[in-house]
Write a protein that holds these residues in place. Structure first.
Motif, short mmCIF file in Angstrom:
data_model
loop_
_atom_site.label_atom_id
_atom_site.label_comp_id
_atom_site.label_asym_id
_atom_site.label_seq_id
_atom_site.Cartn_x
_atom_site.Cartn_y
_atom_site.Cartn_z
N LEU A 198 0.86 -1.18 0.00
CA LEU A 198 0.00 0.00 0.00
C LEU A 198 0.90 1.23 0.00
O LEU A 198 1.87 1.30 0.77
CB LEU A 198 -0.91 0.02 1.22
N GLY A 199 0.62 2.19 -0.86
CA GLY A 199 1.45 3.38 -0.93
C GLY A 199 0.63 4.60 -1.32
O GLY A 199 -0.46 4.49 -1.89
N GLY A 200 1.18 5.76 -1.00
CA GLY A 200 0.48 6.99 -1.34
C GLY A 200 1.44 8.10 -1.65
O GLY A 200 2.63 8.07 -1.27
N ARG A 201 0.92 9.15 -2.33
CA ARG A 201 1.71 10.30 -2.69
C ARG A 201 0.90 11.56 -2.41
O ARG A 201 -0.31 11.61 -2.67
CB ARG A 201 2.05 10.26 -4.17
N MET A 202 1.56 12.58 -1.86
CA MET A 202 0.91 13.86 -1.60
C MET A 202 1.80 14.97 -2.15
O MET A 202 3.01 15.01 -1.88
CB MET A 202 0.68 14.06 -0.10
N ASP A 203 1.20 15.87 -2.95
CA ASP A 203 1.93 16.98 -3.56
C ASP A 203 1.65 18.27 -2.79
O ASP A 203 0.51 18.53 -2.36
CB ASP A 203 1.51 17.17 -5.02
N PHE A 204 2.69 19.08 -2.64
CA PHE A 204 2.58 20.38 -2.00
C PHE A 204 3.30 21.43 -2.84
O PHE A 204 4.00 21.09 -3.81
CB PHE A 204 3.22 20.35 -0.60
N ASN A 205 3.12 22.69 -2.44
CA ASN A 205 3.91 23.78 -3.02
C ASN A 205 3.83 23.76 -4.54
O ASN A 205 4.84 23.74 -5.24
CB ASN A 205 5.37 23.65 -2.54
N GLN A 206 2.58 23.73 -5.05
CA GLN A 206 2.34 23.70 -6.49
C GLN A 206 3.06 22.53 -7.16
O GLN A 206 3.65 22.66 -8.23
CB GLN A 206 2.76 25.03 -7.13
#
Length: 896
Positions: A198-206
């Protein structure tokens, strides 16, 4: 498998890829054995022939990434590895006898060596520091000199084995986040792993900053069949309750289970338009059966009361030897940190990738990895990527090339008991060493989304390359090379280049339906058309044994199925043959289509010994105990090259001829390991499990297809003509004639069904494997008189070193076994029906049922999938053969 998952990045484009790679190790350091010339009495070191091929691996990979909706993507992969060859099972002093030498003496009294095999019992002298040593006696004065011994590998040989792994990943994309869930299974003869992640990705700062987080769980089951004459190679107390004994085969199986939990956290940061940095860390905890049951550690036990300790020089001791399966700790905790920098060099249009990784575990191993590659586009779709990698690790706390301990004689049974530590291993992969590798990848991008990749890498493993010195000695050094080729299809680009937006993309959607099991069923439409396809075919055998058309009893097969013998002793239970093939087609003109068809084969057969026969004798018939495991082979098959010419072509009727054949790229010299003698030649594998024909073959065919509204039909006549009388292994497969007739009906505008009738006539095998080949080349069955007739059980130096020396009665038994085995190896004994050339070929009638679907619209428009099941309805075999269960065919194709 499944422990380390790559971090989730932004969604990749839809692709289908295929890759083949070949791994080949170099030969290990050889062994020199100290032997006495029978006439001169001079002791000299004689090199032992190293006639075993090192480990080699053929790998096939296929995968796809597909967009299901705007936010949901699906990916799956299939990997298959087949390997065989000589590999170290441990290490020991060179003169200790751990590498048991097969020898005889020439007429001039000089030793003739024909190879070595691992032997559990051995002995060595030890100096005051525990270093191994050996004596050399002067033939004139009789004075003995003590010389320092060196450590060498003890090699064993593996029959072909295959690992298969399938895994998947389902992804859901939000605007600034993604979630992945996946899993898979990896299976081989003695090891099975199931894993989820199980894995995830989160984007920040445009989207200039990304955080990745993931975890995985793997559960593995180990089931290792132990050598029939190596049951003393493990400490039974350490594996209490883990040994299963099979009364039919008289073999022991070591059972175990392990679990692995892994997690990782990563940060990716855009540093500007030309740079990107990644930082990450991970943790893995492993528990359970951590050993490799095929790796041994040699122990040399010193007993002060041993008579061999008498009359030795001061400080010199005698160590009585034995080998034991390694014992590792039941838990392992691993931490790793990594950093990566990617820098775009704008002036050159290139990119530099630099990686560093540090790993630490509670086994005492600290490891550093430095890697760099340079991605350089050259224009016209070409890209070259050279790379270099350096790796260094410390040794595990419980690793030694061999061990010195104490031993005592049990007066009740006369067996020496060794004082074993809690954990020990001589697996070179746990030693201290450094490794340096370099390679290059060349990529060519074609129009319409097609990309070809080729790569090569060379690797050297050396103790002297370890950071800070202190690595393992040179005996453990080795090298390998690996080469690969890959075909990748970008489905989005293909669709754009091939007119996927049209109602009828160039995918032969308007052609008559051809069942999946029919080769050369259609040509391309016009000059410039291309097609990429994948074809999988699986043939299944099982059930009764047949003679002609009739099922027969085991007793009939035992008596008649193995001509020229005293009877069959092994029976096939079931057999599976799988073929993975690429269909690469191009039309240089409207009337001509050229076709290249490389293929990858794998086969597996399970065998059994009829209960009516007595238990196997691990002496005279030791060469056949491998049958208890079954047999496996795999690798590149024969490669097809064909030209298809249109003879008649209208909107509703089509006639073409296919001319071409196959090149003998499949191996026909595969041999089995003889389980009874640990690593010597068990002879050729069954004819039907070699990977090709071994001959150049002509394969013509004539095909007619027709279509009217929702109905389609076709007929094909073809065959195989062998163009050579013999292949390099001494035989030739029979010629083949086959014909098919089929009809199809379109159920919808994208789905159709078919029914097919097929007739095949296959000729029998001509010739056979070379007689006496094994006896002449392996030297397996020489009875070394200088050893067997020594009544005092002493070696050449007058010392009982624990090596096997026999009395006259045992020598006579050896001569009897030699005569028996020589008769067998001269071609007079074939233990199973598959070993007889007369038991191949026949006539067959089958009925096929198929479905074919073409994606009608969207990004995947024009992709075509077809399935067919071929059910046997009539079987008339030559000789004695296993019945047929059926055949499955699957194809994927895309034309543009």
């Amino acid at each position: 498998p499944g422990l380390f998952q790559p971090p989730a990045h932004a969604a990749e484009e839809d692709t289908i890829d295929f890759q083949y790679s070949h791994y080949q190790e170099g030969r290990r350091e050889g062994v020199n054995r100290l032997l006495t010339h029978q006439i001169t009495g001079i002791q000299s070191k004689y090199p032992v022939p190293n006639n075993r091929n090192p480990i080699e691996v053929d790998s096939l990979h296929g995968g796809a990434r597909i967009t299901l909706t705007d936010r949901i993507k699906f990916a799956f992969n299939y990997t298959e590895d087949t390997w065989s060859g000589a590999t170290p099972i441990g290490s020991a002093p060179e003169q200790s006898g751990a590498n048991r030498v097969n020898r005889r003496f020439g007429d001039d009294g000089s030793p003739i060596l024909t190879g070595a095999s691992p032997y559990a019992s051995a002995g060595t002298f030890l100096d005051s520091k525990g270093n191994p040593a050996y004596f050399v006696s002067d033939p004139v004065t009789g004075e003995a000199s003590l010389l320092r011994d060196r450590t060498v590998h003890v090699l064993s040989y593996a029959s072909p084995e295959t690992r298969k792994q399938g895994d998947f990943k389902l992804s859901y994309e939000w605007d600034e986040a993604a979630l992945d869930i996946g899993g898979g299974i990896s299976t081989e003869r003695d090891y099975e792993s199931r894993f989820v992640n199980l894995g995830g990705r989160m984007d920040f700062n445009q989207k200039q900053t990304t955080i990745n987080l993931g975890g995985s769980y793997t559960n593995s089951a180990i089931s290792a069949v132990l050598e029939p004459n190596g049951d003393d190679w493990f400490n039974s107390l350490a594996y209490k309750g883990q040994i299963d004994h099979n009364n039919t085969t008289d073999l022991n199986t070591l059972q175990g289970n392990r679990e692995d939990w892994s997690s990782h956290l990563g940060l990716t940061q855009v540093l500007g338009k030309n740079a990107l940095a990644e930082l990450g860390m991970g943790y893995t905890r492993s528990t359970g059966f951590m050993e490799n049951p095929y790796k041994l550690s040699w122990f040399f036990g010193v007993d002060p009361n041993d008579p061999n300790q008498q009359n030795l020089p001061p400080g010199i001791r005698f160590g009585r030897g034995s080998a034991f399966i390694e014992q590792r700790p039941d838990t392992r905790n691993q931490l790793n940190w990594k950093a990566r920098l990617v820098r775009h060099v704008e002036s050159l249009g290139a990119a530099l990738h630099f990686d560093y990784q540090f790993a630490h575990d509670d086994w005492g191993i600290n490891a550093h990895t430095f890697a760099a590659d340079w991605v350089q586009p050259l224009g016209y779709g070409w890209t070259v990527t050279p790379r270099v990698r350096y790796y260094s690790q410390d040794a595990a706390d419980f690793y030694k090339p061999f061990f010195v301990t104490s031993t005592t004689l049990n007066p009740d049974d006369g067996i020496y008991q060794f004082d074993l530590p809690e954990n020990f291993s001589s697996d070179q992969r746990l030693s201290g060493y450094g490794a340096l590798s370099g390679g290059v990848t060349v990529i060519k991008e074609f129009a319409k989304g097609i990309r070809l990749e080729t790569g090569f890498e060379y690797y050297t493993h050396q103790g002297s390359l370890k950071l800070g010195s202190g690595g393992e000695k040179a005996f453990a050094n080795f090298d390998y090379w690996v080469a690969n080729a890959a075909l990748k299809v970008n489905l989005s680009a293909v669709g754009q280049g091939g007119g996927a937006g049209d109602d009828h993309p160039a995918s032969h959607h308007d052609h008559p339906n051809v069942p999946a099991g029919v080769l050369f069923g259609h040509t391309l439409d016009k000059a410039g058309d291309m097609m990429v396809g994948y074809r999988y075919m699986q043939n299944l055998q099982g059930g009764d044994l047949l003679h002609n058309t009739n099922a027969i009893s085991e007793q009939q097969v035992i008596a008649n199925g193995c001509p020229g013998t005293d009877g069959c002793i092994l029976f096939p239970k079931e057999m599976t043959m799988s073929m993975h093939m690429l269909d690469l087609m191009v039309a240089p003109t409207d009337w001509l289509t050229l076709m290249l068809m490389p293929q990858f084969m794998d086969m597996g057969m399970s065998l059994y010994r009829p209960p009516s026969l007595p238990p196997p004798d691990h002496g005279g018939q030791a060469g056949h105990t491998h049958g208890a495991h079954g047999h496996e082979t795999g690798g590149i098959g024969d490669t097809g090259l064909y030209a298809m010419v249109k003879l008649f072509d209208t909107p509703h009727h089509h006639l073409h001829i296919s001319l071409g054949g196959s090149a003998p790229t499949g191996d026909v010299g595969i041999k089995l390991r003889d389980a009874g003698t640990k690593n010597l030649d068990g002879g050729f594998i069954h004819y039907g499990m070699q990977l090709g024909s071994g001959t150049w073959d002509f394969k013509p065919s004539l095909t007619y297809t027709g279509k009217a509204n929702d109905l389609s039909w076709g007929v094909q006549v073809g065959g195989i003509k062998r163009l050579e009388d013999r292949n390099k292994s001494g035989y030739v497969l029979g010629d083949l004639f086959e014909t098919s007739v089929w009809g199809g009906y379109s159920l919808t505008h994208w789905l159709s069904a078919s029914v097919r009738a097929a007739y095949t006539r296959q000729g029998g095998i001509k010739g056979e494997y070379p007689r006496g080949h094994q006896y002449q080349t392996s030297g397996l069955y020489f009875c070394p008189i200088g050893d067997f007739t020594r009544a005092d059980d002493l070696n050449e130096d007058g010392v009982d070193d624990g090596s096997p020396y026999f009395h006259q009665a045992e020598y006579d038994t050896c001569l009897a076994n030699l005569a028996f085995e020589k008769d067998r190896l001269d071609g007079q004994d074939r233990p199973s029906p598959m070993d007889a050339p007369t038991n191949y070929g026949g006539q067959y009638v089958d009925i096929g049922f198929g479905l074919s679907a073409t994606v009608p619209s969207g990004a995947l428009a024009g992709n075509k999938l077809s399935f067919e099941w071929l059910q046997p309805v009539y079987t008339d075999v030559n000789g004695y053969q296993l019945d047929r269960d059926g055949a499955l065919s699957f194809t994927w194709a895309y034309g543009f």
